[in-house]
Motif scaffolding. Structure first.
Motif, mmCIF file in Angstrom:
data_model
loop_
_atom_site.group_PDB
_atom_site.id
_atom_site.type_symbol
_atom_site.label_atom_id
_atom_site.label_comp_id
_atom_site.label_asym_id
_atom_site.label_seq_id
_atom_site.Cartn_x
_atom_site.Cartn_y
_atom_site.Cartn_z
ATOM 1 N N VAL A 192 82.656 -7.958 -36.666
ATOM 2 C CA VAL A 192 80.925 -7.666 -36.974
ATOM 3 C C VAL A 192 80.143 -6.490 -36.989
ATOM 4 N N ILE A 193 80.730 -5.592 -36.622
ATOM 5 C CA ILE A 193 80.284 -4.585 -36.757
ATOM 6 C C ILE A 193 80.363 -4.395 -38.166
ATOM 7 N N HIS A 194 81.802 -3.938 -38.252
ATOM 8 C CA HIS A 194 82.124 -3.288 -39.828
ATOM 9 C C HIS A 194 81.263 -4.484 -40.841
ATOM 10 N N LEU A 195 81.530 -5.466 -40.513
ATOM 11 C CA LEU A 195 80.841 -6.697 -41.775
ATOM 12 C C LEU A 195 79.360 -5.199 -41.911
ATOM 13 N N HIS A 196 78.662 -5.303 -40.688
ATOM 14 C CA HIS A 196 77.494 -5.422 -40.397
ATOM 15 C C HIS A 196 77.202 -3.880 -41.192
ATOM 16 N N TYR A 197 77.455 -2.828 -40.714
ATOM 17 C CA TYR A 197 77.888 -1.393 -40.698
ATOM 18 C C TYR A 197 78.482 -0.983 -41.816
ATOM 19 N N TYR A 198 78.270 -0.934 -42.441
ATOM 20 C CA TYR A 198 80.157 -1.108 -43.341
ATOM 21 C C TYR A 198 79.848 -1.462 -44.508
ATOM 22 N N GLU A 199 80.089 -2.737 -44.562
ATOM 23 C CA GLU A 199 80.102 -3.837 -45.731
ATOM 24 C C GLU A 199 78.282 -3.676 -46.184
ATOM 25 N N VAL A 237 90.066 -14.396 -66.268
ATOM 26 C CA VAL A 237 89.555 -13.427 -64.818
ATOM 27 C C VAL A 237 89.367 -12.217 -65.247
ATOM 28 N N ASP A 238 88.737 -11.498 -65.918
ATOM 29 C CA ASP A 238 89.041 -10.016 -65.173
ATOM 30 C C ASP A 238 89.582 -9.858 -64.058
ATOM 31 N N TRP A 239 90.192 -9.724 -63.927
ATOM 32 C CA TRP A 239 91.294 -8.721 -62.468
ATOM 33 C C TRP A 239 90.945 -7.900 -62.597
ATOM 34 N N GLU A 240 91.133 -6.706 -63.533
ATOM 35 C CA GLU A 240 91.185 -5.182 -63.182
ATOM 36 C C GLU A 240 89.188 -4.969 -62.475
ATOM 37 N N ARG A 241 88.672 -5.350 -63.325
ATOM 38 C CA ARG A 241 87.211 -5.579 -62.113
ATOM 39 C C ARG A 241 87.410 -6.294 -61.144
ATOM 40 N N VAL A 242 87.482 -7.006 -61.089
ATOM 41 C CA VAL A 242 87.741 -7.491 -59.409
ATOM 42 C C VAL A 242 88.508 -6.856 -58.874
ATOM 43 N N VAL A 243 89.160 -5.954 -59.169
ATOM 44 C CA VAL A 243 90.487 -5.341 -57.931
ATOM 45 C C VAL A 243 89.281 -3.732 -58.595
ATOM 46 N N PHE A 244 89.327 -3.323 -59.099
ATOM 47 C CA PHE A 244 87.894 -2.044 -58.653
ATOM 48 C C PHE A 244 86.923 -2.798 -58.106
ATOM 49 N N GLU A 245 86.205 -3.720 -58.338
ATOM 50 C CA GLU A 245 85.347 -3.757 -56.925
ATOM 51 C C GLU A 245 85.503 -4.099 -56.063
ATOM 52 N N ASN A 246 86.546 -4.302 -55.452
ATOM 53 C CA ASN A 246 86.434 -5.108 -54.693
ATOM 54 C C ASN A 246 88.020 -4.927 -53.232
ATOM 55 N N GLU A 247 89.284 -3.355 -53.895
ATOM 56 C CA GLU A 247 89.864 -3.647 -53.144
ATOM 57 C C GLU A 247 88.997 -2.874 -52.132
ATOM 58 N N ASN A 248 88.695 -1.270 -52.264
ATOM 59 C CA ASN A 248 88.464 -0.898 -50.761
ATOM 60 C C ASN A 248 87.514 -1.165 -49.967
ATOM 61 N N ARG A 249 86.872 -2.095 -50.686
ATOM 62 C CA ARG A 249 85.906 -2.601 -49.398
ATOM 63 C C ARG A 249 86.951 -3.497 -48.162
ATOM 64 N N LEU A 250 87.644 -4.310 -49.208
ATOM 65 C CA LEU A 250 88.342 -5.072 -48.652
ATOM 66 C C LEU A 250 89.065 -4.928 -47.621
ATOM 67 N N TYR A 251 90.176 -3.439 -48.013
ATOM 68 C CA TYR A 251 90.888 -3.152 -47.806
ATOM 69 C C TYR A 251 90.144 -2.197 -46.060
ATOM 70 N N ARG A 252 89.237 -1.588 -46.025
ATOM 71 C CA ARG A 252 88.059 -1.088 -45.149
ATOM 72 C C ARG A 252 88.176 -2.168 -43.805
ATOM 73 N N ALA A 253 88.074 -3.348 -44.918
ATOM 74 C CA ALA A 253 87.612 -4.358 -43.484
ATOM 75 C C ALA A 253 88.414 -5.009 -42.940
ATOM 76 N N ALA A 254 90.294 -5.043 -43.792
ATOM 77 C CA ALA A 254 90.996 -5.471 -42.919
ATOM 78 C C ALA A 254 91.387 -4.634 -42.064
ATOM 79 N N LEU A 255 91.455 -3.308 -42.302
ATOM 80 C CA LEU A 255 92.014 -2.415 -41.706
ATOM 81 C C LEU A 255 91.418 -2.493 -40.420
ATOM 82 N N ALA A 256 89.641 -2.668 -40.137
ATOM 83 C CA ALA A 256 88.886 -2.869 -38.519
ATOM 84 C C ALA A 256 89.137 -3.686 -37.911
ATOM 85 N N ILE A 257 89.489 -4.952 -38.693
ATOM 86 C CA ILE A 257 90.532 -6.369 -38.635
ATOM 87 C C ILE A 257 91.614 -6.513 -37.576
#
Length: 160
Positions: free
Chosen positions: A115-122, A9-29
């Motif tokens: 659903v609003i977050h996943l649609h409009y923000y993601e 697993v290219d762990w750095e790539r996985v984290v770099f590409e996903n951490e901000n969007r996952l955090y925003r989604a989790a914060l919204a929820i």
């Protein structure tokens, strides 16, 4: 989706590409910065543990989002979580307009907010959101419609 436990697993790539969007989604929820961070870490840990064999970055993003959303749902069901937690620390870095938008989003019920977050923000389509949440497309469309109506009401009340 098979298990690929021996797959590197290219762990750095996985984290770099996903951490901000996952955090925003989790914060919204979850409406709590610390819990959102924990939920993101749990999603990444599950990714490391399972090392799912996925067909490219888009499937990887969708897999992580589904794991995150399921983890957030579990957190919301937890008895200790039922206390109201202020979201002030999440608003400190936002501009006035962003803060207003976040406050309106947080005023929505969790399922509508999700659903609003996943649609409009993601940028997910209804069918993708239904798959991520494990719900019918009609349910997602209904929640989206109710959320939009509530947001319109909030905006109208604010302008008065």
């Amino acid at each position: 989706m098979g298990s690929g436990t021996n797959r590197p697993v290219d762990w750095e790539r996985v984290v770099f590409e996903n951490e901000n969007r996952l955090y925003r989604a989790a914060l919204a929820i979850l409406a709590d910065g610390v819990e959102a961070e924990d939920a993101v870490q749990e999603a990444f840990l599950k990714f490391l543990e399972k090392r799912p064999a996925l067909d490219g970055p888009e499937h990887e993003r969708r897999w992580l989002m589904r794991v995150l959303v399921n983890g957030c749902k579990n957190r919301l069901r937890a008895a200790w979580r039922r206390k109201t937690v202020p979201l002030d620390e999440a608003f400190t870095m936002a501009s006035v307009d962003e803060r207003r938008e976040l406050e309106e989003l947080m005023a929505l019920p969790v399922k509508e907010r999700t659903v609003i977050h996943l649609h409009y923000y993601e940028g997910y389509k209804t069918a993708e959101i239904a798959q991520i949440l494990g719900e019918a497309e009609g349910t997602v469309r209904s929640r989206m419609s109710r959320a939009r109506a509530r947001l319109r009401t909030l905006l109208t009340e604010e302008e008065l």
